[in-house]
Design a protein around this motif. Structure first.
Motif, short mmCIF file in Angstrom:
data_model
loop_
_atom_site.label_atom_id
_atom_site.label_comp_id
_atom_site.label_asym_id
_atom_site.label_seq_id
_atom_site.Cartn_x
_atom_site.Cartn_y
_atom_site.Cartn_z
N ASN A 116 0.96 -1.37 -0.12
CA ASN A 116 -0.12 0.02 -0.07
C ASN A 116 0.96 1.21 -0.11
OD1 ASN A 116 -2.31 -1.54 -0.13
ND2 ASN A 116 -2.54 -1.53 2.21
N ASP A 117 1.78 1.10 0.68
CA ASP A 117 3.00 2.30 0.73
C ASP A 117 3.31 2.50 -0.77
OD1 ASP A 117 2.63 2.83 3.57
OD2 ASP A 117 4.55 2.01 3.92
N THR A 118 3.63 1.48 -1.50
CA THR A 118 4.34 1.66 -2.68
C THR A 118 3.36 2.14 -3.70
OG1 THR A 118 5.80 -0.38 -2.19
CG2 THR A 118 5.56 0.30 -4.58
N VAL A 119 2.04 1.78 -3.51
CA VAL A 119 1.11 2.30 -4.20
C VAL A 119 0.78 3.68 -4.01
CG1 VAL A 119 -1.52 2.20 -4.63
CG2 VAL A 119 -0.35 0.03 -4.53
N ALA A 120 1.05 4.16 -2.72
CA ALA A 120 0.61 5.59 -2.64
C ALA A 120 2.03 6.44 -3.16
CB ALA A 120 0.69 5.91 -1.17
N ILE A 121 3.31 5.76 -3.13
CA ILE A 121 4.32 6.27 -3.68
C ILE A 121 4.07 6.67 -5.25
CG2 ILE A 121 6.82 6.10 -4.29
CD1 ILE A 121 7.14 4.96 -1.43
N LEU A 122 3.53 5.43 -5.75
CA LEU A 122 3.52 5.47 -7.40
C LEU A 122 2.28 6.36 -7.62
CD1 LEU A 122 4.31 4.21 -10.11
CD2 LEU A 122 2.57 2.42 -9.66
N MET A 125 3.62 9.89 -7.77
CA MET A 125 4.76 10.01 -8.91
C MET A 125 3.97 10.38 -10.15
SD MET A 125 7.28 6.85 -8.67
CE MET A 125 8.88 7.14 -8.27
N GLY A 126 2.50 9.85 -10.27
CA GLY A 126 1.79 10.09 -11.36
C GLY A 126 1.21 11.35 -11.57
N GLN A 127 0.98 12.07 -10.19
CA GLN A 127 0.45 13.35 -9.98
C GLN A 127 1.18 14.51 -10.25
OE1 GLN A 127 -1.12 13.14 -6.24
NE2 GLN A 127 -2.77 11.96 -6.55
N ASP A 128 2.66 14.17 -10.14
CA ASP A 128 3.46 15.32 -10.18
C ASP A 128 4.54 15.00 -11.17
OD1 ASP A 128 5.35 13.47 -9.36
OD2 ASP A 128 5.64 15.04 -7.41
N GLY A 129 4.37 14.11 -12.02
CA GLY A 129 5.37 13.90 -13.15
C GLY A 129 6.47 13.46 -12.72
N ALA A 135 12.87 4.69 -12.45
CA ALA A 135 14.01 4.55 -11.10
C ALA A 135 13.63 5.75 -10.09
CB ALA A 135 15.49 4.52 -11.51
N GLY A 136 13.06 6.68 -10.48
CA GLY A 136 12.99 7.77 -9.57
C GLY A 136 14.25 8.67 -9.66
N GLN A 137 14.28 9.75 -8.73
CA GLN A 137 15.28 10.68 -8.71
C GLN A 137 16.53 10.15 -7.98
OE1 GLN A 137 13.68 14.45 -8.04
NE2 GLN A 137 13.18 14.91 -10.12
N ASN A 138 16.26 9.36 -6.97
CA ASN A 138 17.00 8.87 -5.89
C ASN A 138 17.70 7.56 -6.54
OD1 ASN A 138 15.32 6.94 -5.45
ND2 ASN A 138 14.96 7.66 -3.36
N GLY A 139 17.36 7.23 -7.66
CA GLY A 139 17.92 5.74 -7.98
C GLY A 139 17.61 4.37 -7.48
N ALA A 140 16.69 4.74 -6.37
CA ALA A 140 16.47 3.47 -5.62
C ALA A 140 14.99 2.98 -5.75
CB ALA A 140 16.57 3.86 -4.34
N GLY A 141 14.58 3.33 -6.73
CA GLY A 141 13.05 2.92 -7.30
C GLY A 141 12.01 3.66 -6.35
N THR A 142 12.16 4.49 -5.53
CA THR A 142 11.13 5.07 -4.71
C THR A 142 11.45 6.70 -5.00
OG1 THR A 142 12.42 5.28 -2.85
CG2 THR A 142 11.00 3.32 -3.14
N ALA A 143 10.16 7.34 -4.85
CA ALA A 143 10.43 8.82 -4.62
C ALA A 143 10.87 9.42 -3.37
CB ALA A 143 8.94 9.21 -5.29
N LYS A 144 11.43 10.38 -3.75
CA LYS A 144 11.81 11.29 -2.38
C LYS A 144 10.86 12.09 -2.00
CE LYS A 144 16.85 12.23 -3.76
NZ LYS A 144 17.70 13.07 -4.06
N ARG A 145 10.83 11.92 -0.61
CA ARG A 145 9.70 12.68 0.21
C ARG A 145 10.26 14.01 0.58
NH1 ARG A 145 6.05 8.17 3.39
NH2 ARG A 145 5.87 6.63 1.59
N GLY A 146 9.70 15.12 0.67
CA GLY A 146 9.97 16.35 0.91
C GLY A 146 8.91 17.21 1.09
#
Length: 146
Positions: A116-122, A125-129, A135-146
């Motif tokens: 569910n966390d991964t779905v939320a991250i995905l 990503m879709g909302q802000d492009g 791979a995302g900007q951090n190269g680990a396959g998840t988006a940076k939170r900020g």
């Protein structure tokens, strides 16, 4: 016992969907005692009934040693003692299965939360492009939170 009540090695394997190696091993550890004629083995009603018990015991998670001991008690001490021992074994195995169920439920809960966390991250990503390269900007396959 007539010969028509006996089945051969291949038929025994087929009837119980076990490999020849398994059947020979059960004989080796004295769970089964087929009648032998030369190199041929023949299984009568006793061995067929024992095989049903062995496979049922395995399905419930009993060790072969537990099953072997239980079958030995039947031959040595009779049915009443066998039932007492069976109840003790069943109680012990039920506790083991309860623990396994609890561990499985905890793992499933944790996996579902991660999913569910991964779905939320995905979805984020879709909302802000962000993360359009996969791979995302951090190269680990998840988006940076900020």
């Amino acid at each position: 016992m007539s010969d028509s009540e006996y089945i051969g090695f291949k038929e025994m394997c087929a009837r119980f969907d076990v490999t020849p190696r398994t059947l020979r091993y059960y004989e080796y550890i004295e769970l089964l005692s087929p009648r032998k004629e030369g190199r041929s083995r023949f299984y009568g009603p006793r061995e067929i009934a024992r095989m049903k018990l062995i496979l049922r015991g395995r399905r419930f998670g009993f060790s072969l040693e537990d099953i072997r001991q239980w079958l030995l008690i039947y031959g040595e001490k009779g049915t009443q003692e066998q039932y007492r021992v069976w109840i003790e074994l069943a109680d012990r195995q039920l506790e083991v299965l309860r623990q396994q169920r609890d561990e499985l439920e905890a793992s499933m809960t944790e996996l579902l939360a991660l999913r569910n966390d991964t779905v939320a991250i995905l979805d984020g990503m879709g909302q802000d492009g962000a993360g359009q390269n996969g791979a995302g900007q951090n190269g680990a396959g998840t988006a940076k939170r900020g």
